[in-house]
Enzyme design. Structure first.
Site, PDB file in Angstrom:
ATOM      1  N   ASP A  38       1.016  -1.469  -0.180  1.00 34.90           N
ATOM      2  CA  ASP A  38      -0.457   0.133  -0.255  1.00 34.90           C
ATOM      3  C   ASP A  38       1.086   1.511  -0.075  1.00 34.90           C
ATOM      4  O   ASP A  38       2.346   1.250   0.406  1.00 34.90           O
ATOM      5  CB  ASP A  38      -1.096   0.162   1.198  1.00 34.90           C
ATOM      6  CG  ASP A  38      -1.770   1.119   0.905  1.00 34.90           C
ATOM      7  OD1 ASP A  38      -1.856   2.127   0.144  1.00 34.90           O
ATOM      8  OD2 ASP A  38      -2.479   1.441   1.963  1.00 34.90           O
ATOM      9  N   SER A  39       0.123   2.590  -0.674  1.00 37.20           N
ATOM     10  CA  SER A  39       1.630   4.113  -0.330  1.00 37.20           C
ATOM     11  C   SER A  39       1.793   4.048   0.895  1.00 37.20           C
ATOM     12  O   SER A  39       2.388   4.716   1.335  1.00 37.20           O
ATOM     13  CB  SER A  39       0.316   4.881  -0.622  1.00 37.20           C
ATOM     14  OG  SER A  39      -0.986   5.150   0.035  1.00 37.20           O
TER      15      SER A  39
ATOM     16  N   CYS B  89      -3.441  -0.917  -2.158  1.00 32.29           N
ATOM     17  CA  CYS B  89      -3.665   0.453  -2.108  1.00 32.29           C
ATOM     18  C   CYS B  89      -5.156   0.761  -3.667  1.00 32.29           C
ATOM     19  O   CYS B  89      -4.573   0.299  -4.914  1.00 32.29           O
ATOM     20  CB  CYS B  89      -3.018   1.116  -2.841  1.00 32.29           C
ATOM     21  SG  CYS B  89      -2.176   2.597  -2.922  1.00 32.29           S
TER      22      CYS B  89
ATOM     23  N   GLU C  27      -6.092   9.740   9.367  1.00 32.94           N
ATOM     24  CA  GLU C  27      -4.855   9.565  10.583  1.00 32.94           C
ATOM     25  C   GLU C  27      -5.080  10.774  10.834  1.00 32.94           C
ATOM     26  O   GLU C  27      -4.200   9.484  12.150  1.00 32.94           O
ATOM     27  CB  GLU C  27      -4.118   9.870   8.466  1.00 32.94           C
ATOM     28  CG  GLU C  27      -3.756   9.425   7.672  1.00 32.94           C
ATOM     29  CD  GLU C  27      -2.114   9.405   6.477  1.00 32.94           C
ATOM     30  OE1 GLU C  27      -1.263  10.307   7.368  1.00 32.94           O
ATOM     31  OE2 GLU C  27      -2.451   8.249   6.379  1.00 32.94           O
TER      32      GLU C  27
ATOM     33  N   CYS D  83     -10.760   3.368  -1.691  1.00 28.84           N
ATOM     34  CA  CYS D  83      -9.755   3.951  -0.676  1.00 28.84           C
ATOM     35  C   CYS D  83      -9.301   3.755   0.571  1.00 28.84           C
ATOM     36  O   CYS D  83     -10.731   2.963   1.177  1.00 28.84           O
ATOM     37  CB  CYS D  83      -9.975   5.758  -0.601  1.00 28.84           C
ATOM     38  SG  CYS D  83      -8.366   6.579   0.121  1.00 28.84           S
TER      39      CYS D  83
ATOM     40  N   HIS E  20      -8.045   4.190   2.930  1.00 28.60           N
ATOM     41  CA  HIS E  20      -8.555   5.523   4.865  1.00 28.60           C
ATOM     42  C   HIS E  20     -10.318   5.439   5.310  1.00 28.60           C
ATOM     43  O   HIS E  20     -10.350   5.469   5.720  1.00 28.60           O
ATOM     44  CB  HIS E  20      -8.273   6.490   4.445  1.00 28.60           C
ATOM     45  CG  HIS E  20      -6.780   6.762   4.558  1.00 28.60           C
ATOM     46  ND1 HIS E  20      -5.963   6.124   3.262  1.00 28.60           N
ATOM     47  CD2 HIS E  20      -6.025   7.242   5.029  1.00 28.60           C
ATOM     48  CE1 HIS E  20      -4.956   6.162   4.015  1.00 28.60           C
ATOM     49  NE2 HIS E  20      -4.725   6.885   4.541  1.00 28.60           N
TER      50      HIS E  20
HETATM   51  N1  DGL Z   1      -4.399   4.233  -0.302  1.00 27.09           N
HETATM   52  C1  DGL Z   1      -4.269   5.100  -0.730  1.00 27.09           C
HETATM   53  C2  DGL Z   1      -5.706   4.370  -1.101  1.00 27.09           C
HETATM   54  O1  DGL Z   1      -6.316   3.040  -1.270  1.00 27.09           O
HETATM   55  C3  DGL Z   1      -4.846   6.085  -0.255  1.00 27.09           C
HETATM   56  C4  DGL Z   1      -3.449   6.973   0.702  1.00 27.09           C
HETATM   57  C5  DGL Z   1      -2.784   7.876  -0.831  1.00 27.09           C
HETATM   58  O2  DGL Z   1      -3.444   8.823  -1.100  1.00 27.09           O
HETATM   59  O3  DGL Z   1      -2.007   7.116  -0.786  1.00 27.09           O
HETATM   60  O4  DGL Z   1      -5.906   5.244  -2.790  1.00 27.09           O
END
Ligand code: DGL
Length: 273
Positions: free
Chosen positions: A11-12, A74, A160, A192, A194
């Site tokens: 994931d990012s 991600c 976050e 997403c 989050h």
């Molecule tokens: N992990 C990213 C997503 O699911 C969200 C956070 C980011 O923008 O890197 O799209």
């Protein structure tokens, strides 16, 4: 037969830990190796070229750890880079967009009034919205289904910060979701990593009975389906979890804890360069 190699998850940041938890619940005997590219987060506001470049580098790192499958937890990387990742990977690759689309179509079919097809609304980062990856995946399963997309970039820092149920979160949700609430959509994809943390607030800004789809569980099912029995670890074993990140700080540990729902275990700092 048993394959002791870990399953790699990428994931990012640490939002994908919800997918890791879902995989761990489904396959508790597997070792999981998670890589969060926290030094480069967010991906969702970056250009497709940059997301692909970052994702390729991160996946190259995971593949070098001899993983037996790659889970792209991600949404942004799944939307923009899955083809590039599949091209470079000798092991099965599972993204979250296809499982999310599948769950959304199933939920929409179950809730459509007789003779009607109500639109599916996708909430995601700006990059995912522009890619229309969810739209493609949903229409491939359910041609003719209307899909609307709404970028909700502030939901990422709100999640976050732990501001998921206060007046700031409610105000952001009301502004972002006013059109979705009016659109008649009954199924809303949390596209997403989050957004599931804001599920209560998101539901509060939408008509009662709206179904929110979170792809973590369906992605975990897809991982299981992608790993034939010969590639599983013996069910007698107890799987371990290793969390690697490209930037570590006390803040990140706090944020990771929010996604895990318990204090984050050790985060190991790695460099992808
Ligand atoms: N992990 C990213 C997503 O699911 C969200 C956070 C980011 O923008 O890197 O799209």
């Amino acid at each position: 037969m048993s394959d002791p190699r870990p399953i790699g998850l990428f994931d990012s940041g640490v939002g994908g830990l919800t997918v890791l938890e879902a995989v761990a619940r489904r396959m508790p005997f597997e070792d999981l190796l998670y890589l969060g590219d926290t030094a480069r987060l967010p991906y969702g506001t970056k250009s497709p070229e940059t997301v692909r470049r970052y994702a390729r580098r991160a996946i190259g790192f995971l593949l070098a750890q001899d993983v037996k499958a790659v889970v792209v937890a991600c949404n942004t990387a799944s939307a923009l880079a899955l083809d590039a990742i599949e091209e470079m990977s000798p092991v099965p690759v599972v993204g979250v967009v296809a499982p999310g689309a599948e769950a959304a179509v199933a939920a929409a079919r179950a809730s459509d009034p007789a003779g009607q097809r109500v639109p599916i609304a996708v909430l995601a980062t700006e990059a995912t919205v522009v890619s229309d990856a969810y739209g493609h995946a949903i229409r491939a399963l359910d041609p003719g289904r209307d899909v609307t997309h709404t970028a909700c970039p502030l939901f990422v820092p709100l999640a976050e910060e732990g501001w998921t149920e206060n007046e700031v979160a409610r105000a952001a949700a009301a502004l972002y979701l006013a059109d979705v609430a009016r659109s008649g959509a009954r199924v809303v994809v949390l596209g997403c990593t989050h957004y599931p943390l804001l599920a209560g607030t998101i539901a509060g800004a939408l008509p009662k009975g709206t179904v929110l789809v979170d792809s973590a569980e369906t992605a975990a099912r897809a991982v299981e389906a992608a790993l034939p029995l010969a590639f599983r670890r013996g069910e007698a074993s107890h799987g371990s979890t290793r969390l690697l990140v490209t930037d570590a700080s006390d803040r990140l540990r706090r944020v990771a804890g929010r996604f895990l729902g318990r204090p984050a275990a050790d985060l190991t700092l790695v460099d992808l360069l």
